[in-house]
Design a protein around this motif. Structure first.
Motif, PDB file in Angstrom:
ATOM      1  N   ALA A 106      66.215  54.492  75.885  1.00  0.00           N
ATOM      2  CA  ALA A 106      66.149  54.909  74.487  1.00  0.00           C
ATOM      3  C   ALA A 106      66.786  56.273  74.241  1.00  0.00           C
ATOM      4  CB  ALA A 106      64.697  54.909  74.014  1.00  0.00           C
ATOM      5  N   GLN A 107      66.801  57.145  75.276  1.00  0.00           N
ATOM      6  CA  GLN A 107      67.316  58.508  75.053  1.00  0.00           C
ATOM      7  C   GLN A 107      68.825  58.519  74.771  1.00  0.00           C
ATOM      8  OE1 GLN A 107      67.635  60.802  79.020  1.00  0.00           O
ATOM      9  NE2 GLN A 107      66.215  59.146  79.480  1.00  0.00           N
ATOM     10  N   ASP A 108      69.534  57.394  75.067  1.00  0.00           N
ATOM     11  CA  ASP A 108      70.978  57.355  74.851  1.00  0.00           C
ATOM     12  C   ASP A 108      71.371  56.792  73.485  1.00  0.00           C
ATOM     13  OD1 ASP A 108      71.375  58.312  77.398  1.00  0.00           O
ATOM     14  OD2 ASP A 108      71.499  56.311  78.300  1.00  0.00           O
ATOM     15  N   VAL A 109      70.391  56.443  72.657  1.00  0.00           N
ATOM     16  CA  VAL A 109      70.683  55.645  71.465  1.00  0.00           C
ATOM     17  C   VAL A 109      70.132  56.289  70.197  1.00  0.00           C
ATOM     18  CG1 VAL A 109      70.468  53.343  70.447  1.00  0.00           C
ATOM     19  CG2 VAL A 109      70.338  53.617  72.922  1.00  0.00           C
ATOM     20  N   THR A 110      70.896  56.182  69.115  1.00  0.00           N
ATOM     21  CA  THR A 110      70.329  56.399  67.785  1.00  0.00           C
ATOM     22  C   THR A 110      70.147  55.019  67.172  1.00  0.00           C
ATOM     23  OG1 THR A 110      71.639  58.400  67.606  1.00  0.00           O
ATOM     24  CG2 THR A 110      70.612  57.583  65.580  1.00  0.00           C
ATOM     25  N   PHE A 111      68.929  54.666  66.841  1.00  0.00           N
ATOM     26  CA  PHE A 111      68.652  53.308  66.394  1.00  0.00           C
ATOM     27  C   PHE A 111      68.978  53.135  64.920  1.00  0.00           C
ATOM     28  CE2 PHE A 111      66.083  53.757  70.159  1.00  0.00           C
ATOM     29  CZ  PHE A 111      66.324  52.564  70.816  1.00  0.00           C
ATOM     30  N   ALA A 112      69.493  51.935  64.593  1.00  0.00           N
ATOM     31  CA  ALA A 112      69.691  51.597  63.186  1.00  0.00           C
ATOM     32  C   ALA A 112      68.328  51.365  62.549  1.00  0.00           C
ATOM     33  CB  ALA A 112      70.549  50.343  63.075  1.00  0.00           C
TER      34      ALA A 112
END
Lengths: 174, 269
Positions: B234-240
């Protein structure tokens, strides 16, 4: 641009990016393809392009120069229904009718492609088609029956001029 | 003239090149050109009046189709239909099979899916994740001429490019996991693709995030331990955060999908 629809050649005058759906409905007056979502999500506008089911709302006329289109009008007639039309009639697979032409054409292509009577493969073939009456069970029954040959061929379902209705309607005047 | 002008209609010039060379010439530096490949995104945008293109480049007659294998390398023409990819090995095949329904897949193209912009109310472009996981190369034309980029570089700067083909080395194994769609007409809320490359490295990518698909380097570093990789992802992602799913929901389901895809990968090796 030239387009053959149900075996009849037409010279088109619609602008080249006009989706086939509007060419059929508005320029040629062929109204079995329905304008539902008009963005490819509902399947009510599906026609056959060279025998393959395609959403007519997504196909610009310019991409179809010389193509052969089949709509529901080209599949059968009241005197001689196609097997899938007979199956839809016999199995009560149409309710309001809005999705029916797209469903019938996609099912026809499925049968022509050698599709069998297994419900899962029929569901896969019709997965893009939405029936807002939720009549899916009977639609899949009909396609399954047609695939299995479990229908009466070429059944007439409308009385011809001068004929009496083929069924007695309870309570109707004699 | 290299390119035939089909006609003018509704104020738009329509170009219909008949070969790759004609398509490259007609595209030029891409200024003012809208590419119409399968049409599954562009045509509704025009129907609904969101898009009023000056010039439309229709690629239906330009060739650019087909899946070619040369030794261990697979090359996919930009105009190859998504349906023509469904039999390929994981992660690409199952990822393609999860796009829309048969009729749309037969019309939608590999190049169009790769270039799909984020939609108005949902992410698009699931195949981006598969191509990232496969370390694919994208051959494109446009300003400055033809060039070949990694998928990461291409996705970071894809505007103004005409995709010609996408190629990759056969992976040693692949895995795929996605959030189930309520109906085939829905875009996938979250799609995870993993690939074990011939050199033994593992790549993990996710589509359905905020923007184009991305790799997950923190998860890749722990790829041998699916639980640890899932925790790190999760730390690598900006979630839509959109109509399909909230960012909250995506954040909580990403680890599940990472574990599924990596488990599939481990079973396949």
């Amino acid at each position: 641009m030239k387009l053959a629809v149900n075996g009849v050649e037409h010279e088109l005058s619609s602008p080249p990016l006009t989706p086939l759906l509007y060419v059929l409905r508005e320029e040629l007056g062929i109204t079995s393809p329905k304008a539902g979502c008009q963005q490819g999500g509902c399947g009510s506008c599906t026609v056959l392009v060279g025998g393959e089911p395609r959403r007519s709302c997504l196909l610009p006329a310019a991409a179809l120069d010389g193509a052969e289109i089949t709509t529901l009008e080209g599949l059968g007639s009241p005197e001689a229904l196609s097997p899938i039309q007979t199956a839809f009639h016999e199995r009560y697979a149409a309710q309001c009718g809005f999705c029916t032409s797209g469903m019938v054409l996609a099912a026809h292509a499925y049968l022509e492609g050698g599709g069998g009577s297994e419900r899962e493969s029929i569901q896969d073939a019709l997965a893009g088609h939405i029936c807002r009456c939720t009549g899916y069970v009977k639609i899949i029954d009909a396609v399954s029956a047609a695939a299995g040959g479990d229908i009466t061929s070429n059944q007439r379902w409308l009385p011809q001029p001068g004929e009496e209705a083929p069924v007695e309607v309870p309570g109707a005047p004699a | 003239m290299a390119t035939a002008t089909v006609a003018r209609g509704a104020g738009t010039e329509v170009l219909s090149p008949a070969s790759e060379d004609e398509a490259i010439a007609a595209f030029g530096d891409g200024a003012g050109v809208t590419i119409l490949a399968g049409g599954t995104i562009v045509v509704p945008e025009m129907t609904y009046g969101y898009l009023k293109p000056e010039r439309v480049l229709m690629l239906g007659s330009a060739g650019l189709t087909g899946v070619a294998r040369n030794g261990s390398r697979t090359t996919i023409g930009a105009m190859t239909s998504v349906q023509d990819l469904v039999e390929l090995a994981a992660p690409l095949g199952p990822c393609a099979a999860n796009v829309a329904d048969r009729e749309i897949r037969a019309q939608a193209t590999a190049g169009g899916n790769l270039c799909a912009p984020v939609g108005r109310d949902a992410p698009r472009g699931d195949l981006q994740a598969a191509f990232l996981a496969l370390d694919a190369q994208v051959r494109s034309a446009g300003a400055g001429g033809e060039r070949t980029d990694s998928v990461e570089d291409f996705l970071a700067d894809k505007d103004g490019r005409l995709v010609l083909d996408i190629s990759f080395e056969e992976p040693a194994a692949g895995g795929f996991a996605r959030l189930d769609r309520p109906h085939t007409h829905d875009y996938s809320a979250l799609t995870v693709c993993v690939g074990r490359l011939a050199d033994g490295s593992t790549r993990i990518a996710v589509a359905g995030v905020d923007g184009p698909a991305v790799r997950l380097p923190s998860a890749e570093a722990k790829a041998d331990d699916p639980a640890a990789a899932a925790e790190a992802a999760a730390q690598d992602v900006t979630f839509a955060d959109d109509a399909l799913a909230s960012a909250w929901y995506r954040e909580r389901t990403l680890p599940v999908l990472i574990r599924q895809a990596l488990s599939e990968l481990q079973e396949a090796v």
